[in-house]
Each structure stands twice: as structure tokens, then as C-alpha cells.
Write an enzyme that holds these catalytic residues in place. Structure first.
Site, PDB file in Angstrom:
ATOM      1  N   TYR A 242     -14.675   4.890   7.359  1.00  0.00           N
ATOM      2  CA  TYR A 242     -15.297   3.673   6.828  1.00  0.00           C
ATOM      3  C   TYR A 242     -16.804   3.638   7.075  1.00  0.00           C
ATOM      4  O   TYR A 242     -17.328   2.669   7.620  1.00  0.00           O
ATOM      5  CB  TYR A 242     -14.605   2.428   7.413  1.00  0.00           C
ATOM      6  CG  TYR A 242     -13.242   2.225   6.790  1.00  0.00           C
ATOM      7  CD1 TYR A 242     -13.092   1.482   5.627  1.00  0.00           C
ATOM      8  CD2 TYR A 242     -12.115   2.828   7.324  1.00  0.00           C
ATOM      9  CE1 TYR A 242     -11.855   1.326   5.030  1.00  0.00           C
ATOM     10  CE2 TYR A 242     -10.865   2.684   6.725  1.00  0.00           C
ATOM     11  CZ  TYR A 242     -10.747   1.930   5.585  1.00  0.00           C
ATOM     12  OH  TYR A 242      -9.526   1.782   4.983  1.00  0.00           O
TER      13      TYR A 242
ATOM     14  N   CYS B 190      -3.741   2.583  -4.599  1.00  0.00           N
ATOM     15  CA  CYS B 190      -4.685   3.375  -3.796  1.00  0.00           C
ATOM     16  C   CYS B 190      -4.769   4.777  -4.375  1.00  0.00           C
ATOM     17  O   CYS B 190      -3.845   5.586  -4.213  1.00  0.00           O
ATOM     18  CB  CYS B 190      -4.243   3.409  -2.337  1.00  0.00           C
ATOM     19  SG  CYS B 190      -5.303   4.472  -1.333  1.00  0.00           S
TER      20      CYS B 190
ATOM     21  N   HIS C 108      -7.655   0.360  -4.328  1.00  0.00           N
ATOM     22  CA  HIS C 108      -8.520   1.161  -3.454  1.00  0.00           C
ATOM     23  C   HIS C 108      -8.976   2.356  -4.270  1.00  0.00           C
ATOM     24  O   HIS C 108      -8.125   3.108  -4.764  1.00  0.00           O
ATOM     25  CB  HIS C 108      -7.731   1.722  -2.264  1.00  0.00           C
ATOM     26  CG  HIS C 108      -7.329   0.706  -1.247  1.00  0.00           C
ATOM     27  ND1 HIS C 108      -6.546   1.032  -0.159  1.00  0.00           N
ATOM     28  CD2 HIS C 108      -7.627  -0.603  -1.119  1.00  0.00           C
ATOM     29  CE1 HIS C 108      -6.371  -0.048   0.588  1.00  0.00           C
ATOM     30  NE2 HIS C 108      -7.010  -1.056   0.024  1.00  0.00           N
TER      31      HIS C 108
ATOM     32  N   HIS D 169       0.851  -1.198   0.000  1.00  0.00           N
ATOM     33  CA  HIS D 169       0.000   0.000   0.000  1.00  0.00           C
ATOM     34  C   HIS D 169       0.888   1.250   0.000  1.00  0.00           C
ATOM     35  O   HIS D 169       1.901   1.290   0.694  1.00  0.00           O
ATOM     36  CB  HIS D 169      -0.874  -0.016   1.259  1.00  0.00           C
ATOM     37  CG  HIS D 169      -1.913   1.053   1.289  1.00  0.00           C
ATOM     38  ND1 HIS D 169      -1.640   2.350   1.624  1.00  0.00           N
ATOM     39  CD2 HIS D 169      -3.234   0.999   0.991  1.00  0.00           C
ATOM     40  CE1 HIS D 169      -2.761   3.054   1.545  1.00  0.00           C
ATOM     41  NE2 HIS D 169      -3.745   2.264   1.164  1.00  0.00           N
TER      42      HIS D 169
ATOM     43  N   ASP E 265     -12.990   2.823  -1.229  1.00  0.00           N
ATOM     44  CA  ASP E 265     -12.204   3.177  -0.048  1.00  0.00           C
ATOM     45  C   ASP E 265     -12.814   4.413   0.603  1.00  0.00           C
ATOM     46  O   ASP E 265     -13.236   5.340  -0.089  1.00  0.00           O
ATOM     47  CB  ASP E 265     -10.762   3.454  -0.489  1.00  0.00           C
ATOM     48  CG  ASP E 265      -9.779   3.401   0.658  1.00  0.00           C
ATOM     49  OD1 ASP E 265     -10.149   2.899   1.728  1.00  0.00           O
ATOM     50  OD2 ASP E 265      -8.633   3.858   0.463  1.00  0.00           O
ATOM     51  N   HIS E 266     -12.829   4.406   1.895  1.00  0.00           N
ATOM     52  CA  HIS E 266     -13.345   5.524   2.697  1.00  0.00           C
ATOM     53  C   HIS E 266     -14.703   5.976   2.166  1.00  0.00           C
ATOM     54  O   HIS E 266     -15.481   5.165   1.691  1.00  0.00           O
ATOM     55  CB  HIS E 266     -12.342   6.675   2.731  1.00  0.00           C
ATOM     56  CG  HIS E 266     -11.022   6.268   3.323  1.00  0.00           C
ATOM     57  ND1 HIS E 266     -10.040   7.147   3.647  1.00  0.00           N
ATOM     58  CD2 HIS E 266     -10.529   5.042   3.658  1.00  0.00           C
ATOM     59  CE1 HIS E 266      -9.003   6.501   4.139  1.00  0.00           C
ATOM     60  NE2 HIS E 266      -9.277   5.216   4.155  1.00  0.00           N
TER      61      HIS E 266
END
Ligand code: DNO
Length: 404
Positions: A377, A277, A304, A239, A360-361
Site C-alpha cells: 500500500y 478484484c 479493486h 472479496h 489496489d496495491h
């Protein structure tokens, strides 16, 4: 593109049933309760798989644990100090156990001391939604005045030092504590939760560890674990640094295309791969995301998808987490690059032609607000993100998009 979702396990406010109603196809999770450096046992792995596989009423969910995020890499391994050789062997043993259980993809990171960090976990947007934000002057106020890191001020230009001093003076004790909690006490998924003294102690241990040294330690780590993963049929994926620039005087070595190229080439086997990501890479104006996706494509094992809005043009910026299709990243172009790679893999007969991604998020919206879920999240915010991303995937994959 395989639609996965990060699930924090039995403590998660979202249930496996919720995931299924969001249209999720596979689960991303980790054994967050196992201490960093210890072996993930077959029993613990099987227990998590059983939870993923069951709905509330006991019927099968049809979901499986498809991606580990994260198998944490200890500080000792990153520094090559202390118990690092034991931790390394334990990491390999965990890979054996994960492979035996049929979990194919393993994400990790190599950020020293802090995993991802933000200064504000619930920044209000004009709509009333809240999001996470990294504010550079607040971060500098934390670094220079709350943590009081020796020499910290020198890392910031004069105007930023002045602004940080003003911000700090305007904060009461509660605000200072809240800022410190946001920055260092551990966001969801971070391997550790630190006190300020822990951070000071860890920072001191990085004295003398340059970016070159940290990169060399990462390559040493990969030279050990990637061949094991390759032999087991697993895919590892590093990541990126979040944010993608050095913090607290620590080196960060996985922030750009050149960083990834160096590490992928140093251990040049398919199992040594990338977690692409968009939110992390996107927080740097010099990262061209669709081009990076195309350049790294054949080693991208996990994606992501999220978006950020930069609040300046410098390499190191404040930013906030935008809705998935807002912000600075051209999500359609990134998804087109992922789909192009999937077509190439299918043509080449690769078994891994469906690349797992997760929304993601996401911003806290509707019932997320006040629900005290894991910061970053939210269930509904991520479901909105997944729905929007799925719309793009569907449209770009439709025959009409190819001139039919
Ligand atoms: C933040 C996450 C990170 C990530 C780790 C991977 O939302 O993306 O915490 O899980 O850095 O090792």
C-alpha cells in the site's frame, strides 16, 4: 467510477490531506483495532468518520467513509463452530450501526485461516522499484519444510517438491523466519496475525471441512446477513481468494466466475454482491477478467484495480504485482466493462450507478522506498496507479471515444 482509497486509519503514513492531493473522492477503511467477532459500536464508527472528515489544520476534507474493508468474518463463522452464532449476531449489529452512520458498502472475505498471502513483500524490479510476489516454490518450501504440514508434499508435483527442498536448504535461519513472516504473520487488513503454532492449530480445525462444506457455510452466512443488509439499504461484497487457488490444504471457494455465480444465485438479492478484484482473479490464467466483469456486473458493488504478471501457465502459478497498466490484465477492457455497467445502471435509475473502486496495491517507487509503509500500500505507487486508471476512465468517457 468513484475514486476511493484504502486508508488504514490514524496509524497510516498517508494523511487525509495526502489523499485529497491524490485526487481521492471517498475513503475505504475499517476498524482494524476491534477484535474479529466483536460489534463495531456507533462511537467507534463515528470517531473514524470524524478523522476522515478533517484535514490536518482542522478544516473539513469533504471526504466520507464510503466503503468498509473489511468487516471481518470470524473463523468460527466460516467453520460453524464455537461462538459462531454470537459472531453472526454481532456482524448483523455492526451492519445496523454502519447503516445508521451512512456507510453504504461492506466488503468481507471468506478465505479460511489466511487472508491474502505473498512470499516476498519487496521484490526488486529492474527499475529499482519493489513489488510483492508470490513464488510457488518458496511457498512450497514454507509449507513442506518450515510449517512442516503433515502431507504437504503430496500437494505439489515432484519437480516442485525438489525445488522446494533445494530452496529450503539454501536458506539460513533468518531467511526461513522472514519467509514465514511474509506468509502467515498477517498482511495489512488481514483480520488476524498468526504464529506458526496458531496456523497449525487452525489448519487442524479445518480437517473434514471440504470445499462444499465451506461454500455451504458461506451461503448460510449470506442467507442470514444479506437480507439484513438489503433491508438497511447496504451492499455487501465478497472479496475473492488471493491467490485464487487452494493453499495449505485448505479449500478456497471464491476464486472463479462459477464460484461467484453459485453463491450469488443461492442468495439471490442485490445486497449479496461482489468485490471485483482484478489482481486476485488475474492470478489465474483461466479467469477472463473483462468477461467476468460483464457477467457479474449488476452485483459488483466495489472494485479493486491492480495487475499481476503470471510466471507460468499452470492453474497455480508464481506471480508478481505489476504496475497497474502492465501485467496480464487488459485494464482498458475491464474499465470499459465497468463503465458499460454504470451506463446500464443510470438508464435503469439505480442509485448505485457510480461504482466505488480503488487503486489496489502498487509498486514502491520514489519516496515509498524505505518508508516502511503498509506492504502493498505505497502512497506514491498507488497515486501513480490511480492517475493511470483515471486517465483510462477519462479517455473512455470522452465523446471522442464514442465517435463524436
Ligand atoms: C489485500 C486486500 C485484502 C482484502 C480482504 C477483504 O490487499 O485486498 O486483504 O482487504 O481480503 O476482506
Amino acid at each position: 467510477m468513484r475514486q476511493t482509497w484504502r486508508w488504514f486509519g490514524p496509524k497510516d503514513l498517508a494523511s487525509v490531506d495526502d489523499l485529497m492531493q491524490c485526487g481521492v473522492e471517498g475513503v475505504v477503511t475499517a476498524l482494524h483495532h476491534v477484535p474479529t467477532g466483536a460489534v463495531w459500536t456507533p462511537q467507534e464508527i463515528a470517531a473514524r468518520q470524524a478523522l476522515v472528515g478533517r484535514m490536518r489544520d482542522g478544516s473539513p476534507s469533504g471526504l466520507a467513509w464510503e466503503v468498509v474493508e473489511s468487516l471481518p468474518v470470524s473463523e468460527d463463522i466460516k467453520k460453524q463452530k464455537g461462538d459462531w452464532r454470537t459472531h453472526l449476531e454481532n456482524w448483523k449489529t455492526s451492519l445496523h450501526h454502519l447503516a445508521a452512520a451512512g456507510v453504504p458498502v461492506v466488503c468481507y472475505n471468506f478465505m479460511p485461516v489466511l487472508d491474502w498471502t505473498r512470499t516476498d513483500l519487496a521484490w526488486r524490479r529492474p527499475s529499482g522499484a519493489t513489488c510483492m510476489r508470490f513464488d510457488l516454490p518458496d511457498f512450497a518450501a514454507f509449507d513442506i519444510h518450515v510449517l512442516a504440514r503433515p502431507g504437504a508434499a503430496e500437494d505439489y508435483p515432484d519437480a516442485l517438491q525438489d525445488e522446494a527442498a533445494r530452496r529450503f536448504a539454501a536458506m539460513d535461519d533468518a531467511a526461513r523466519t522472514a519467509l514465514a513472516r511474509n506468509v502467515v504473520f498477517g498482511l495489512p487488513g488481514a483480520a488476524e496475525s498468526f504464529t506458526l503454532d496458531d496456523v497449525r492449530r487452525h489448519l487442524a480445525e479445518y480437517d473434514g471441512i471440504s470445499a462444499e462444506r465451506l461454500r455451504a457455510n458461506l451461503v448460510d452466512f449470506l442467507a442470514e446477513v444479506a437480507p439484513v443488509a438489503e433491508g438497511l439499504g447496504l451492499r455487501l461484497c465478497c472479496h475473492p481468494d488471493d491467490p485464487p487457488f487452494p493453499l495449505l490444504g485448505l479449500p478456497r471457494v471464491m476464486s472463479t466466475l462459477a464460484d461467484y455465480r453459485a453463491v450469488l444465485d443461492a442468495v439471490d438479492i442485490p445486497a449479496n454482491g461482489v468485490t471485483f478484484c482484478t489482481g486476485s482473479f488475474g492470478a489465474r490464467p483461466d479467469n477472463d477478467l473483462p468477461a467476468m466483469m460483464a457477467a457479474l456486473a449488476d452485483r459488483v458493488h466495489f472494485v479493486h484495480l491492480r495487475n499481476v504478471t503470471l510466471e507460468g501457465t499452470d492453474l497455480r502459478n508464481s506471480f508478481y504485482e505489476a504496475m497497474h497498466l502492465e501485467g496480464g490484465t487488459d485494464m482498458v477492457a475491464v474499465i470499459a466493462a465497468i463503465l458499460a455497467e454504470e451506463r446500464r445502471r443510470r438508464a435503469a435509475g439505480r442509485a448505485d450507478h457510480s461504482i466505488p473502486f480503488r487503486p489496489d496495491h502498487g509498486q514502491d517507487i520514489l519516496d515509498d522506498l524505505g518508508r516502511k509503509g503498509q506492504p502493498g500500500y505505497p502512497t506514491i505507487g498507488r497515486m501513480r496507479g490511480l492517475a493511470e486508471l483515471r486517465g483510462i476512465m477519462t479517455a473512455l468517457s470522452h465523446p471522442l471515444a464514442h465517435g463524436a
